[in-house]
Design a protein around this motif. Structure first.
Motif, PDB file in Angstrom:
ATOM      1  N   GLU A  57       3.551  -0.730   2.397  1.00  0.00           N
ATOM      2  CA  GLU A  57       3.915   0.364   3.296  1.00  0.00           C
ATOM      3  C   GLU A  57       3.724   1.719   2.618  1.00  0.00           C
ATOM      4  O   GLU A  57       3.174   2.653   3.200  1.00  0.00           O
ATOM      5  CB  GLU A  57       5.373   0.222   3.752  1.00  0.00           C
ATOM      6  N   LYS A  61       0.561   4.595   3.113  1.00  0.00           N
ATOM      7  CA  LYS A  61       0.978   5.964   3.444  1.00  0.00           C
ATOM      8  C   LYS A  61       0.432   6.975   2.438  1.00  0.00           C
ATOM      9  O   LYS A  61      -0.036   8.049   2.811  1.00  0.00           O
ATOM     10  CB  LYS A  61       2.503   6.030   3.479  1.00  0.00           C
ATOM     11  N   SER A  71      -2.408   1.679  13.673  1.00  0.00           N
ATOM     12  CA  SER A  71      -1.557   2.673  13.027  1.00  0.00           C
ATOM     13  C   SER A  71      -1.324   2.266  11.570  1.00  0.00           C
ATOM     14  O   SER A  71      -1.594   1.133  11.169  1.00  0.00           O
ATOM     15  CB  SER A  71      -0.223   2.777  13.757  1.00  0.00           C
ATOM     16  N   LYS A  72      -0.813   3.206  10.797  1.00  0.00           N
ATOM     17  CA  LYS A  72      -0.506   2.914   9.394  1.00  0.00           C
ATOM     18  C   LYS A  72       0.534   1.807   9.290  1.00  0.00           C
ATOM     19  O   LYS A  72       0.446   0.953   8.415  1.00  0.00           O
ATOM     20  CB  LYS A  72      -0.002   4.176   8.687  1.00  0.00           C
ATOM     21  N   LYS A  73       1.502   1.837  10.182  1.00  0.00           N
ATOM     22  CA  LYS A  73       2.563   0.837  10.158  1.00  0.00           C
ATOM     23  C   LYS A  73       2.007  -0.560  10.439  1.00  0.00           C
ATOM     24  O   LYS A  73       2.348  -1.517   9.746  1.00  0.00           O
ATOM     25  CB  LYS A  73       3.641   1.203  11.174  1.00  0.00           C
ATOM     26  N   GLU A  74       1.153  -0.679  11.449  1.00  0.00           N
ATOM     27  CA  GLU A  74       0.560  -1.972  11.782  1.00  0.00           C
ATOM     28  C   GLU A  74      -0.300  -2.500  10.634  1.00  0.00           C
ATOM     29  O   GLU A  74      -0.246  -3.683  10.300  1.00  0.00           O
ATOM     30  CB  GLU A  74      -0.297  -1.858  13.041  1.00  0.00           C
ATOM     31  N   SER A  76      -0.058  -1.756   7.424  1.00  0.00           N
ATOM     32  CA  SER A  76       0.772  -2.153   6.291  1.00  0.00           C
ATOM     33  C   SER A  76       1.478  -3.471   6.556  1.00  0.00           C
ATOM     34  O   SER A  76       1.653  -4.290   5.639  1.00  0.00           O
ATOM     35  CB  SER A  76       1.780  -1.052   5.943  1.00  0.00           C
ATOM     36  N   GLN A  77       1.875  -3.734   7.803  1.00  0.00           N
ATOM     37  CA  GLN A  77       2.504  -5.017   8.133  1.00  0.00           C
ATOM     38  C   GLN A  77       1.512  -6.163   7.985  1.00  0.00           C
ATOM     39  O   GLN A  77       1.840  -7.217   7.447  1.00  0.00           O
ATOM     40  CB  GLN A  77       3.066  -4.984   9.553  1.00  0.00           C
ATOM     41  N   LYS A  78       0.282  -5.966   8.472  1.00  0.00           N
ATOM     42  CA  LYS A  78      -0.745  -6.998   8.348  1.00  0.00           C
ATOM     43  C   LYS A  78      -1.053  -7.279   6.871  1.00  0.00           C
ATOM     44  O   LYS A  78      -1.207  -8.434   6.472  1.00  0.00           O
ATOM     45  CB  LYS A  78      -2.022  -6.575   9.060  1.00  0.00           C
TER      46      LYS A  78
END
Length: 87
Positions: A57, A61, A71-74, A76-78
């Motif tokens: 994460e 960022k 998105s950055k969040k998606e 980082s989750q993947k």
């Protein structure tokens, strides 16, 4: 004067941690179109797996990546899900 040949490149074995992380990030080439961004992210994730770097994460960022389609969040989750398979 003569020019010497460039040094040979030593490749990592396929089962090494470095190769697994770089191959993992290469799978996201559609979301990370710039090659240098993928290399930078893979290096950060490798450092994370060796205990020296930040989590995915924070790496996503802070790496100043050009991300397309997610998105950055998606992303980082993947990446976190895939990294858990490597550990």
């Amino acid at each position: 004067m003569s020019t010497l040949a460039p040094p040979t490149t030593k490749l990592f074995p396929n089962d090494s941690l470095e190769k697994q992380v770089y191959n993992l990030v290469e799978e996201f080439k559609e979301n990370l179109p710039i090659v240098n961004d993928r290399y930078r992210l893979a290096y950060n994730l490798y450092k994370y797996l060796t205990g020296e770097g930040d989590s995915p994460e924070i790496s996503v960022k802070n790496a100043k990546l050009k991300i397309v389609g997610v998105s950055k969040k998606e992303l980082s989750q993947k990446l976190a899900e895939e990294l858990s398979k490597i550990k």
